[in-house]
Scaffold this active site. Sequence first.
Site, PDB file in Angstrom:
ATOM      1  N   LYS A 174       2.305  25.638 -19.512  1.00 12.91           N
ATOM      2  CA  LYS A 174       2.561  26.310 -20.784  1.00 12.91           C
ATOM      3  C   LYS A 174       2.755  27.802 -20.510  1.00 12.91           C
ATOM      4  O   LYS A 174       1.812  28.530 -20.208  1.00 12.91           O
ATOM      5  CB  LYS A 174       1.390  26.131 -21.745  1.00 12.91           C
ATOM      6  CG  LYS A 174       1.654  26.816 -23.071  1.00 12.91           C
ATOM      7  CD  LYS A 174       0.377  27.250 -23.784  1.00 12.91           C
ATOM      8  CE  LYS A 174       0.685  28.203 -24.924  1.00 12.91           C
ATOM      9  NZ  LYS A 174       0.994  29.579 -24.464  1.00 12.91           N
ATOM     10  N   GLU A 248      -7.895  34.069 -13.734  1.00  8.33           N
ATOM     11  CA  GLU A 248      -7.452  35.386 -13.267  1.00  8.33           C
ATOM     12  C   GLU A 248      -7.299  36.260 -14.508  1.00  8.33           C
ATOM     13  O   GLU A 248      -6.394  36.039 -15.308  1.00  8.33           O
ATOM     14  CB  GLU A 248      -6.120  35.209 -12.534  1.00  8.33           C
ATOM     15  CG  GLU A 248      -5.672  36.432 -11.818  1.00  8.33           C
ATOM     16  CD  GLU A 248      -6.743  36.946 -10.901  1.00  8.33           C
ATOM     17  OE1 GLU A 248      -7.149  38.093 -11.094  1.00  8.33           O
ATOM     18  OE2 GLU A 248      -7.213  36.181 -10.033  1.00  8.33           O
ATOM     19  N   CYS A 282      -2.127  43.121 -14.524  1.00  9.18           N
ATOM     20  CA  CYS A 282      -3.593  43.115 -14.372  1.00  9.18           C
ATOM     21  C   CYS A 282      -3.987  43.991 -13.201  1.00  9.18           C
ATOM     22  O   CYS A 282      -5.129  44.412 -13.098  1.00  9.18           O
ATOM     23  CB  CYS A 282      -4.164  41.722 -14.283  1.00  9.18           C
ATOM     24  SG  CYS A 282      -3.233  40.604 -13.319  1.00  9.18           S
ATOM     25  N   GLU A 383      -9.756  47.442 -20.760  1.00  6.29           N
ATOM     26  CA  GLU A 383      -8.365  47.271 -20.359  1.00  6.29           C
ATOM     27  C   GLU A 383      -7.437  47.498 -21.561  1.00  6.29           C
ATOM     28  O   GLU A 383      -7.664  46.935 -22.628  1.00  6.29           O
ATOM     29  CB  GLU A 383      -8.147  45.845 -19.819  1.00  6.29           C
ATOM     30  CG  GLU A 383      -6.756  45.643 -19.259  1.00  6.29           C
ATOM     31  CD  GLU A 383      -6.564  44.265 -18.623  1.00  6.29           C
ATOM     32  OE1 GLU A 383      -6.981  43.262 -19.231  1.00  6.29           O
ATOM     33  OE2 GLU A 383      -5.994  44.204 -17.518  1.00  6.29           O
TER      34      GLU A 383
HETATM   35  C1  UN1 Z   1      -0.423  40.446 -12.528  1.00  5.48           C
HETATM   36  O1  UN1 Z   1      -0.402  41.585 -12.987  1.00  5.48           O
HETATM   37  O2  UN1 Z   1      -0.803  39.482 -13.215  1.00  5.48           O
HETATM   38  O3  UN1 Z   1       0.449  43.040  -7.241  1.00  5.48           O
HETATM   39  C2  UN1 Z   1       0.059  40.114 -11.183  1.00  5.48           C
HETATM   40  C3  UN1 Z   1       1.141  43.067  -8.244  1.00  5.48           C
HETATM   41  C4  UN1 Z   1       2.099  41.939  -8.512  1.00  5.48           C
HETATM   42  C5  UN1 Z   1       1.414  40.844  -9.243  1.00  5.48           C
HETATM   43  C6  UN1 Z   1       0.663  41.267 -10.450  1.00  5.48           C
HETATM   44  N1  UN1 Z   1       2.672  41.474  -7.292  1.00  5.48           N
HETATM   45  O4  UN1 Z   1       1.069  43.981  -9.043  1.00  5.48           O
END
Ligand code: UN1
Length: 493
Positions: A174, A248, A282, A383
């Site tokens: 999804k 995550e 993230c 965040e």
């Molecule tokens: C994310 O923000 O969920 O290292 C992943 C990084 C990318 C992946 C980010 N290659 O910022």
Amino acid sequence: MDRFRNYINGQWVEPKTGKYFNNINPADISDIVGEFPESGQEDVNDAVKSAREAFKKWKMMPAPKRGDILKKVGDIFARRKEEIAKIMTREMGKPVFETMGDLQEAIDTAYYSASETRRLFGHTAPSEMENKMNLSFRMPIGVCGVITAFNFPVAVPSWKILPALAAGNTVVYKPSKDVPQAGVCFAEVMDEAGVPPGVFNVVLGKGNMGNMIVEHPDVNLIAFTGSTNIGFQLGEICGRTNKKCSLEMGGKNAQIIMPDANFELAIEGVLWGAFGTTGQRCTATSRLIVHKDCYEEIITLLAMKASKLKLGYGLLPDTQVGPVIHEKQLQTCEYYSKVALEEGARLIIGGKRAIEGDLAKGYFYEPTIFADVTKDMRLFQEEVFGPVLAVTKAESFDHAVELANSVDFGLSSSVYTRNVNDAFRAIRDIEAGITYINAPTIGAEAHMPFGGVKGTGNGHREGGWTVFDIFTEWKTVYIDFSDKLQRAQIDNY
Ligand code: UN1
């Protein structure tokens, strides 16, 4: 307007709910990307059923043969790279050079996963008895539910889906409601590569449709990337229903700058880390911790460069920063700017919507920098997931590390210094799953473990070889060729 469908059991199907939702271009909200299924329980049931059925055969296929198909997935993503990148930019806003990078990450993951199918190593170990051998094998788990965020519409799902398939699992995916077309493209690529019907399914939807996958009794594992809030909820359901679950979630990643650093490089790093993907990673640099001896100098340099960043529609060639994903995210940026001011932070640049010219058509927020942010302020702790950077002064290197660690999250981190001792102490002492030395907090590579400590995750690592710890279980095998009963721990001692 284009109307899209779900991909279930190798077929493109209408949602049984009969309902659809519109998805819009965040850079120009008058541009409707398409109509997408608002799926419900029956659609989820169909997808899970087909994945369950397909698992019987897929797990029996020799892993290197599964790898051959995954290699084709990489080839097709490579062939369609620019085309899909443009679709993604229209759908979620980041500039094409970034969506191209997103696809490259999926291509890398496809080739990496394909090659790992020849290397799904187990261990052999001596037995404690004569004429007996001990082996272990990685076994697939079953039907995996994959639920992901909008910011990496292809790369992040690929980190989960492709290794899951390499290991012999099947998948119900999804995508985020904000990037359903990327989900459709993913299915097109899998279909063309020859992934057998049912092995990979895409169910589009919004609201709590993801929960239907998580709650489904025939789903064995959930792999999730998204907000901390939702992650914790899904984790609870998985605890109650005894599903393996990899989460995550959020980050509040810090970059430290020491007075001996290469300042130009450090500024370039923070600009990319904080405002790349409009701060919606993230791994984004959302805190900059600067040693007191270079604090004001860094702020001045940074403000000068950040104010020159070119905002715009990601399909225009000179755009450096795209819009945020939706109105709600814009409001979150506004909210945190207001809170930061109320709590006494010093606004350096930005702090408001960008509405000049064509920017008024979309969800644009000015790159924003607040200085004098202290540890107790909400902008330091929470965040934002937008282009809002908090700058904090550190009295010493140790203080900088202490500040970096003073949050609930622990995904990425970065230190700019030329002092080798400080660099190694940072590597050892920063509480994060990833530490960069003289590089920004973003930029993880597909073949290395990715994930965070503390509130960011629940102990799993995607990427690299470690992803197979998520998507497999161990089978231990004892082979006794002594022709007699050998009672472990009893006959041999
Ligand atoms: C994310 O923000 O969920 O290292 C992943 C990084 C990318 C992946 C980010 N290659 O910022």
